[in-house]
Design a protein around this motif. Structure first.
Motif, PDB file in Angstrom:
ATOM      1  N   LEU A   1       0.858  -1.187   0.000  1.00  0.00           N
ATOM      2  CA  LEU A   1       0.000   0.000   0.000  1.00  0.00           C
ATOM      3  C   LEU A   1       0.890   1.231   0.000  1.00  0.00           C
ATOM      4  CD1 LEU A   1      -2.884   1.127   0.100  1.00  0.00           C
ATOM      5  CD2 LEU A   1      -2.714   1.051   2.603  1.00  0.00           C
ATOM      6  N   HIS A   2       0.658   2.127  -0.942  1.00  0.00           N
ATOM      7  CA  HIS A   2       1.528   3.293  -1.113  1.00  0.00           C
ATOM      8  C   HIS A   2       0.828   4.599  -0.756  1.00  0.00           C
ATOM      9  CE1 HIS A   2       3.248   6.571  -3.634  1.00  0.00           C
ATOM     10  NE2 HIS A   2       4.374   6.078  -3.171  1.00  0.00           N
TER      11      HIS A   2
ATOM     12  N   ARG B   1       4.582   7.821   3.473  1.00  0.00           N
ATOM     13  CA  ARG B   1       3.125   7.934   3.545  1.00  0.00           C
ATOM     14  C   ARG B   1       2.688   9.081   2.642  1.00  0.00           C
ATOM     15  NH1 ARG B   1       5.553   8.674   8.733  1.00  0.00           N
ATOM     16  NH2 ARG B   1       5.407  10.787   9.556  1.00  0.00           N
ATOM     17  N   ALA B   2       1.525   8.927   2.025  1.00  0.00           N
ATOM     18  CA  ALA B   2       1.059   9.932   1.087  1.00  0.00           C
ATOM     19  C   ALA B   2      -0.431   9.764   0.876  1.00  0.00           C
ATOM     20  CB  ALA B   2       1.803   9.792  -0.246  1.00  0.00           C
ATOM     21  N   MET B   3      -1.061  10.844   0.424  1.00  0.00           N
ATOM     22  CA  MET B   3      -2.483  10.769   0.109  1.00  0.00           C
ATOM     23  C   MET B   3      -2.862  11.898  -0.834  1.00  0.00           C
ATOM     24  SD  MET B   3      -3.961  12.116   3.786  1.00  0.00           S
ATOM     25  CE  MET B   3      -5.545  11.364   3.528  1.00  0.00           C
TER      26      MET B   3
ATOM     27  N   VAL C   1       8.300  11.087  12.510  1.00  0.00           N
ATOM     28  CA  VAL C   1       8.298   9.850  13.284  1.00  0.00           C
ATOM     29  C   VAL C   1       7.945   8.702  12.328  1.00  0.00           C
ATOM     30  CG1 VAL C   1       7.262   8.659  15.256  1.00  0.00           C
ATOM     31  CG2 VAL C   1       7.539  11.146  15.309  1.00  0.00           C
ATOM     32  N   PRO C   2       8.641   7.544  12.432  1.00  0.00           N
ATOM     33  CA  PRO C   2       8.379   6.447  11.485  1.00  0.00           C
ATOM     34  C   PRO C   2       6.920   5.994  11.502  1.00  0.00           C
ATOM     35  CG  PRO C   2      10.371   6.009  12.745  1.00  0.00           C
ATOM     36  CD  PRO C   2       9.736   7.222  13.360  1.00  0.00           C
ATOM     37  N   ALA C   3       6.336   5.895  10.336  1.00  0.00           N
ATOM     38  CA  ALA C   3       4.976   5.366  10.173  1.00  0.00           C
ATOM     39  C   ALA C   3       4.755   5.178   8.678  1.00  0.00           C
ATOM     40  CB  ALA C   3       3.929   6.307  10.769  1.00  0.00           C
ATOM     41  N   ARG C   4       4.962   3.958   8.238  1.00  0.00           N
ATOM     42  CA  ARG C   4       4.820   3.638   6.803  1.00  0.00           C
ATOM     43  C   ARG C   4       3.386   3.197   6.540  1.00  0.00           C
ATOM     44  NH1 ARG C   4       5.302  -1.521   5.085  1.00  0.00           N
ATOM     45  NH2 ARG C   4       6.522  -2.014   6.952  1.00  0.00           N
ATOM     46  N   LEU C   5       2.733   3.878   5.595  1.00  0.00           N
ATOM     47  CA  LEU C   5       1.387   3.455   5.218  1.00  0.00           C
ATOM     48  C   LEU C   5       1.448   1.967   4.857  1.00  0.00           C
ATOM     49  CD1 LEU C   5      -1.562   4.280   4.689  1.00  0.00           C
ATOM     50  CD2 LEU C   5      -0.871   4.779   2.326  1.00  0.00           C
ATOM     51  N   GLN C   6       0.565   1.143   5.448  1.00  0.00           N
ATOM     52  CA  GLN C   6       0.805  -0.311   5.327  1.00  0.00           C
ATOM     53  C   GLN C   6      -0.428  -1.119   4.926  1.00  0.00           C
ATOM     54  OE1 GLN C   6       0.028  -3.179   7.396  1.00  0.00           O
ATOM     55  NE2 GLN C   6       1.247  -4.387   5.953  1.00  0.00           N
ATOM     56  N   HIS C   7      -1.599  -0.841   5.501  1.00  0.00           N
ATOM     57  CA  HIS C   7      -2.773  -1.610   5.062  1.00  0.00           C
ATOM     58  C   HIS C   7      -4.043  -0.783   5.132  1.00  0.00           C
ATOM     59  CE1 HIS C   7      -3.049  -2.985   9.480  1.00  0.00           C
ATOM     60  NE2 HIS C   7      -4.297  -2.612   9.257  1.00  0.00           N
ATOM     61  N   THR C   8      -5.033  -1.277   4.425  1.00  0.00           N
ATOM     62  CA  THR C   8      -6.352  -0.665   4.467  1.00  0.00           C
ATOM     63  C   THR C   8      -7.382  -1.776   4.633  1.00  0.00           C
ATOM     64  OG1 THR C   8      -7.869   0.866   3.347  1.00  0.00           O
ATOM     65  CG2 THR C   8      -6.626  -0.627   1.946  1.00  0.00           C
ATOM     66  N   VAL C   9      -8.502  -1.437   5.279  1.00  0.00           N
ATOM     67  CA  VAL C   9      -9.501  -2.437   5.678  1.00  0.00           C
ATOM     68  C   VAL C   9     -10.893  -1.885   5.401  1.00  0.00           C
ATOM     69  CG1 VAL C   9     -10.413  -3.762   7.645  1.00  0.00           C
ATOM     70  CG2 VAL C   9      -7.952  -3.379   7.454  1.00  0.00           C
ATOM     71  N   PHE C  10     -11.802  -2.785   5.031  1.00  0.00           N
ATOM     72  CA  PHE C  10     -13.170  -2.385   4.709  1.00  0.00           C
ATOM     73  C   PHE C  10     -14.155  -3.295   5.421  1.00  0.00           C
ATOM     74  CE2 PHE C  10     -10.377  -1.407   1.211  1.00  0.00           C
ATOM     75  CZ  PHE C  10     -10.707  -0.094   0.927  1.00  0.00           C
ATOM     76  N   GLN C  11     -15.367  -2.772   5.612  1.00  0.00           N
ATOM     77  CA  GLN C  11     -16.493  -3.612   6.012  1.00  0.00           C
ATOM     78  C   GLN C  11     -17.279  -3.926   4.746  1.00  0.00           C
ATOM     79  OE1 GLN C  11     -18.630  -1.709   9.268  1.00  0.00           O
ATOM     80  NE2 GLN C  11     -16.713  -1.047  10.187  1.00  0.00           N
ATOM     81  N   THR C  12     -17.829  -5.127   4.693  1.00  0.00           N
ATOM     82  CA  THR C  12     -18.538  -5.536   3.479  1.00  0.00           C
ATOM     83  C   THR C  12     -19.756  -6.389   3.806  1.00  0.00           C
ATOM     84  OG1 THR C  12     -18.380  -6.778   1.402  1.00  0.00           O
ATOM     85  CG2 THR C  12     -16.978  -7.516   3.203  1.00  0.00           C
TER      86      THR C  12
END
Ligand SMILES: [Fe+2]
Length: 279
Positions: free
Chosen positions: A12-13, A52-54, A128-139
């Motif tokens: 995840l980027h 991390r980016a958005m 401070v270290p924090a690498r974007l790593q996962h995303t989660v959904f409800q379905t």
């Protein structure tokens, strides 16, 4: 069998979110997560920071969110595209300011959009270290979406959470060696559940906690340790109500490891104590 982990590892980027108030959201992420707003034209804001980016688009402009997964080189991107084509998954070219030309978008059976691409040059900012790593959904259609991501895209199931009746309630999937880069909770709606930043160690969790405390942003879940993934975590919300997780010690999983099965219980979601159980 083609798997992302073995053939074309993807991580995840960046996130592309849609907001009623992009300026307020950008201010939060710049202040709290060390992102910087990059120069650009048009209504979409581009924010980048260390690992991390958005991008943030205003709502009401027929723009949908997407989740950008990065591959390491062009050959891998082409190989992934060929595999998706074999499975009749439509790939649509997409202009994404955080990916080089050649990125493409796919949509899952419920319309969620993933973009695969090669990152533009990494942002050199400090924080401070924090690498974007996962995303989660409800379905509402857990079986259908998991089948799509495993059989057509190439994600691998790391762990499932199963209730007393044998119904699968949560599925954690990986696209590289990390336990999960995508997960789904069975729910009564199809909302975005959360996204997560992986830190370097437990002391980073402390530092992030202190930073949110100073800004009077309360933790709503955690700190604790998840069963699946075995990671330390806490969660907060941004001004739009999107949930952010900060994690440490997320497990790595060998490609040959079979999926694990966990009971649908609070201790699975948080072995340290109470848990936020989705309904
Ligand atoms: Fe998470």
């Amino acid at each position: 069998m083609f798997t992302l982990q073995q053939q074309t590892p993807a991580r995840l980027h960046h996130l592309h979110v849609v907001s009623d108030d992009p300026a307020r959201l950008a201010e939060f992420y710049c202040r709290q997560l060390d992102l910087e707003q990059l120069p650009g034209e048009g209504p979409t804001l581009v924010l980048a920071g260390p690992e991390r980016a958005m991008t943030i688009s205003p709502s009401g402009q027929h723009v949908e969110p997407h989740y950008g997964y990065a591959l390491s080189h062009g050959d891998a991107l082409e190989r992934l595209r060929a595999n998706l084509s074999t499975h009749n998954v439509r790939c649509t070219m997409l202009d994404d300011p955080l990916f080089e030309c050649g990125a493409f978008l796919i949509a899952d059976p419920q319309g969620r959009r993933l973009v695969f691409g090669l990152p533009v040059q990494a942002h050199a900012g400090k924080g401070v270290p924090a690498r974007l790593q996962h995303t989660v959904f409800q379905t509402t259609e857990l079986d259908r979406v998991v089948r799509f991501y495993v059989e057509k895209v190439g994600f691998t199931v790391s762990d499932e959470v199963v209730d007393d009746d044998g119904t699968v309630m949560t599925v954690f999937m990986r696209s590289d060696d990390e336990h999960h880069t995508l997960a789904f909770f069975r729910g009564s709606g199809n909302e975005w559940d959360h996204h997560c930043y992986e830190t370097s160690e437990w002391n980073d969790i402390r530092d992030w906690g202190d930073r949110f405390a100073a800004a009077q942003v309360p933790i709503f879940f955690g700190p604790g340790r998840h069963g699946p993934g075995n990671n330390l975590f806490f969660m907060v919300t941004d001004p739009d109500g999107n949930r952010l997780e900060f994690s440490a010690e997320l497990q790595h999983v060998d490609a040959r490891t079979p999926p694990g099965v966990w009971p649908h219980a609070e201790r699975t979601l948080n072995s340290w104590g109470r848990a936020w159980v989705r309904t």
